[in-house]
Design a protein around this motif. Sequence first.
Motif, PDB file in Angstrom:
ATOM      1  N   TRP A 136      17.073  23.158  -0.724  1.00  0.00           N
ATOM      2  CA  TRP A 136      18.087  23.692   0.189  1.00  0.00           C
ATOM      3  C   TRP A 136      19.388  22.896   0.130  1.00  0.00           C
ATOM      4  CZ3 TRP A 136      16.957  28.174   2.613  1.00  0.00           C
ATOM      5  CH2 TRP A 136      15.614  28.503   2.807  1.00  0.00           C
ATOM      6  N   SER A 137      19.412  21.828  -0.660  1.00  0.00           N
ATOM      7  CA  SER A 137      20.551  20.896  -0.620  1.00  0.00           C
ATOM      8  C   SER A 137      21.907  21.590  -0.687  1.00  0.00           C
ATOM      9  CB  SER A 137      20.461  19.904  -1.784  1.00  0.00           C
ATOM     10  OG  SER A 137      19.355  19.090  -1.615  1.00  0.00           O
ATOM     11  N   ARG A 138      22.041  22.462  -1.676  1.00  0.00           N
ATOM     12  CA  ARG A 138      23.358  23.076  -1.904  1.00  0.00           C
ATOM     13  C   ARG A 138      23.791  23.920  -0.699  1.00  0.00           C
ATOM     14  NH1 ARG A 138      25.078  25.894  -7.534  1.00  0.00           N
ATOM     15  NH2 ARG A 138      23.877  27.625  -6.718  1.00  0.00           N
TER      16      ARG A 138
ATOM     17  N   ALA B 227      20.621  17.216   3.390  1.00  0.00           N
ATOM     18  CA  ALA B 227      19.156  17.099   3.354  1.00  0.00           C
ATOM     19  C   ALA B 227      18.803  15.633   3.223  1.00  0.00           C
ATOM     20  CB  ALA B 227      18.611  17.870   2.164  1.00  0.00           C
ATOM     21  N   VAL B 228      17.713  15.256   3.850  1.00  0.00           N
ATOM     22  CA  VAL B 228      17.224  13.896   3.667  1.00  0.00           C
ATOM     23  C   VAL B 228      16.728  13.790   2.229  1.00  0.00           C
ATOM     24  CG1 VAL B 228      14.818  14.314   4.375  1.00  0.00           C
ATOM     25  CG2 VAL B 228      15.853  12.104   4.800  1.00  0.00           C
TER      26      VAL B 228
ATOM     27  N   GLY C 279      23.713   9.208   9.292  1.00  0.00           N
ATOM     28  CA  GLY C 279      23.918  10.358  10.167  1.00  0.00           C
ATOM     29  C   GLY C 279      22.691  11.244  10.193  1.00  0.00           C
ATOM     30  N   VAL C 280      22.857  12.411  10.771  1.00  0.00           N
ATOM     31  CA  VAL C 280      21.733  13.341  10.908  1.00  0.00           C
ATOM     32  C   VAL C 280      21.425  13.987   9.563  1.00  0.00           C
ATOM     33  CG1 VAL C 280      21.048  15.546  11.948  1.00  0.00           C
ATOM     34  CG2 VAL C 280      22.122  13.791  13.353  1.00  0.00           C
ATOM     35  N   ARG C 281      20.152  14.038   9.208  1.00  0.00           N
ATOM     36  CA  ARG C 281      19.732  14.659   7.945  1.00  0.00           C
ATOM     37  C   ARG C 281      18.652  15.707   8.235  1.00  0.00           C
ATOM     38  NH1 ARG C 281      23.695  12.697   6.382  1.00  0.00           N
ATOM     39  NH2 ARG C 281      24.015  11.137   4.753  1.00  0.00           N
ATOM     40  N   VAL C 282      18.673  16.782   7.483  1.00  0.00           N
ATOM     41  CA  VAL C 282      17.651  17.819   7.649  1.00  0.00           C
ATOM     42  C   VAL C 282      16.455  17.445   6.779  1.00  0.00           C
ATOM     43  CG1 VAL C 282      17.101  20.264   7.338  1.00  0.00           C
ATOM     44  CG2 VAL C 282      19.382  19.583   8.130  1.00  0.00           C
ATOM     45  N   LYS C 283      15.301  17.393   7.392  1.00  0.00           N
ATOM     46  CA  LYS C 283      14.104  16.997   6.634  1.00  0.00           C
ATOM     47  C   LYS C 283      13.182  18.180   6.338  1.00  0.00           C
ATOM     48  CE  LYS C 283       9.988  14.300   6.551  1.00  0.00           C
ATOM     49  NZ  LYS C 283       8.830  14.010   7.363  1.00  0.00           N
TER      50      LYS C 283
ATOM     51  N   ASN D 167      20.330  23.549  -8.253  1.00  0.00           N
ATOM     52  CA  ASN D 167      21.438  22.802  -7.663  1.00  0.00           C
ATOM     53  C   ASN D 167      22.469  22.313  -8.671  1.00  0.00           C
ATOM     54  OD1 ASN D 167      20.844  22.576  -4.678  1.00  0.00           O
ATOM     55  ND2 ASN D 167      18.916  21.893  -5.520  1.00  0.00           N
ATOM     56  N   LEU D 168      22.179  22.421  -9.959  1.00  0.00           N
ATOM     57  CA  LEU D 168      23.146  21.930 -10.955  1.00  0.00           C
ATOM     58  C   LEU D 168      24.488  22.638 -10.800  1.00  0.00           C
ATOM     59  CD1 LEU D 168      21.132  21.631 -14.302  1.00  0.00           C
ATOM     60  CD2 LEU D 168      22.386  19.806 -13.169  1.00  0.00           C
TER      61      LEU D 168
END
Lengths: 270, 299
Positions: free
Chosen positions: A139-141, A150-151, A229-233, B99-100
């Motif tokens: 989900w990072s992007r 994201a954590v 800071g806050v990170r989504v895990k 994600n790239l």
Amino acid sequence: MDPKSEQFAFGTYLLLGDTDDLLCRNIRQALERRGAQVRFLAEPFCNSSRFSWLLDSTRTSSAVVFEDGTRLTDSNISGVLLRHTKHLITKSTDSDDHGYIQAEIQAATLGWVWSLSCPVINRLPAWLWYCPKPPIQFWSRSLRANGLEAVDFAEPRVEGRSASRTGGESFGTGDPPSVCDRACVVGHLTIWNLNRPLNVDRYESALIEFAHRAGLSFLEIGIVATSDGVRVKEVDPFPDLSRFCLSSRRAITAALTKLFTDSNSYLRPE
Amino acid sequence: MILICGSRFDPVIMFLCGRWDSDRLSYRLLELGHAEGKSIVRVGYKEGLMNGFIGGENWRLEVSELTGVFFRNSSCRPKRGDYSSYPNFDPEIAVLLNNLPCRVANRPAAGMSNRSKPFQALQIRECGFRIPQTLITNNPTAARQFYEEYDGKVIFKSISGVRSVVQRLTPEYVARLPLLRNGPTQFQAFISGDDIRVHVVGNQCFAIRIRCASVDYRFAWQEGIPLQMEPMVLSAEVSSRCLRLSEKLGLTLAGIDLKENPLGEYYCFEVNAAPMFSFYENATRQPISAALGEFLGQP
């Protein structure tokens, strides 16, 4: 079943889940209190029900006939709650065919829920349908696109083993931090477990936007506070009510019920 | 630099490597699914940007050096009967490819639409293509009615991405319709005409007309039926629909299966996210792999 004995069910909500699922039970009670008809359909397109879905270049129509003879057409479905995507076949045939039939049922059900015009919670995109609980980095992007991070604790694979990551602000090592706060996004609302944490205004709107952009109207999020800071895990499109306190469960159930019954609350994903 | 993610034993990757070698195009191959391929993936984010490197035996490629990635997951074939987890790719690789920041043909998430033909059909018709009259059912009575409605001119095939041979619903198969109670099948009105295969690479379309008397031309050789393939030029409208469809599904490389009926109407059956373009390029000499190299090689 003799077709003459079939009945038409008007304005029915379908729960695509198990009868012992806490959320399904709560939603059923809430909808029935409002006078709605609710049916469980744990296994679409298989053994216990007869399913027919017609589609062409312009139209789509479907009907399901339950074991008791009740016939439900797509125009009579008021809403669908989806609780899992991998429908298990209880009355299996040949073991070699089992996996194939399961893949066929999954594929048929994904298409069918996208063909419905009523609210479907959640109408999962194909990638999430087949991989409903991807690693958080997946989900990072999209998290970053909404101002969230994201954590990053997982260590990467090197020939099947683990290795340290290169330097960078989000590269952590060691044990994953535990979730410190948990929330459910339900439509335009964020419902926290226990007390609402302080200073989360910015995150609430970002979480709601993140869910909408992912095409989801119901989502469980676990967050952690780190030195950065806050990170989504955790991101879970199949929220588990048992992870929430009693008052949050009630609030989640009420908000979901409103999504189903109030046409202004539900936004159909693109 | 281009990265190929897949197996060196995959026929499409073997073909692509051969073509790119003769074009003197630089690439690296990250082996997936083979113990002898020593792959390393070390990536993360710094100030919002992905960094780190990907490496194999005797090579290492920084994320910042990557211009494009060709991903093909066919090395992870399902075990017999186990289609439930197919295709079972490595989550680390899936995370990386999704994600790239460079071009990827295709990101694993985008390829998932091909696992449900009716899901794709709903997207296809939104892009202006016709789709055949389709029935998906586990109801033998409904299937028989559909068969009769179309005077027996009905085919059936898999609903999922599991590869199946498209077959005519003959009276012998009609007799087996009660078996539908075990699981659903997809039935479609038979569309006559020529098959047309379109490969979309970035914003280019390569179309091939296929003339074959077999219901499923891919398996015509098994029946001893001749197959004719020739390059063709699509109308601007059909070409635009193909591009729109690929974009809608998030695909930068796609194999689109069309059929033109005798009235000149185009039907679309499905969009392959991992097309076997080598088969078509071999038969027609269309420069699909060169276009792919050019597309992925651009920064």
